[in-house]
Design a protein around this motif. Sequence first.
Motif, PDB file in Angstrom:
ATOM      1  N   THR A   9      40.649  33.288  46.197  1.00  0.00           N
ATOM      2  CA  THR A   9      40.389  34.549  46.891  1.00  0.00           C
ATOM      3  C   THR A   9      39.350  35.371  46.138  1.00  0.00           C
ATOM      4  O   THR A   9      38.411  35.900  46.740  1.00  0.00           O
ATOM      5  N   THR A  12      35.798  33.728  46.523  1.00  0.00           N
ATOM      6  CA  THR A  12      35.153  33.951  47.818  1.00  0.00           C
ATOM      7  C   THR A  12      34.827  35.424  48.027  1.00  0.00           C
ATOM      8  O   THR A  12      33.773  35.760  48.565  1.00  0.00           O
ATOM      9  N   TRP A  13      35.716  36.310  47.606  1.00  0.00           N
ATOM     10  CA  TRP A  13      35.481  37.744  47.764  1.00  0.00           C
ATOM     11  C   TRP A  13      34.281  38.180  46.935  1.00  0.00           C
ATOM     12  O   TRP A  13      33.427  38.939  47.402  1.00  0.00           O
ATOM     13  N   THR A  14      34.187  37.690  45.706  1.00  0.00           N
ATOM     14  CA  THR A  14      33.060  38.040  44.842  1.00  0.00           C
ATOM     15  C   THR A  14      31.753  37.546  45.429  1.00  0.00           C
ATOM     16  O   THR A  14      30.747  38.270  45.444  1.00  0.00           O
ATOM     17  N   GLU A  17      30.848  39.728  48.533  1.00  0.00           N
ATOM     18  CA  GLU A  17      30.380  41.063  48.151  1.00  0.00           C
ATOM     19  C   GLU A  17      28.998  41.008  47.517  1.00  0.00           C
ATOM     20  O   GLU A  17      28.184  41.912  47.717  1.00  0.00           O
TER      21      GLU A  17
END
Length: 56
Positions: A9, A12-14, A17
């Motif tokens: 998570t 993928t989030w990094t 963003e």
Amino acid sequence: MCSLDEKATFKTWTMMETIVGTTGFVVALIISLIFNRIQIPIHPFTTPSAHSTWAE
């Protein structure tokens, strides 16, 4: 539903963003360059300053 662990998570989030931030910066830079090139005054009653690059 998607079963991502905490590590996946964050990865993928990094990445998401980073892409969103970089894209926003590039779009803002392009818009800034376009407006600086055609030199549209923000307020219709403003006059160029003495240090402006506008043709006189």
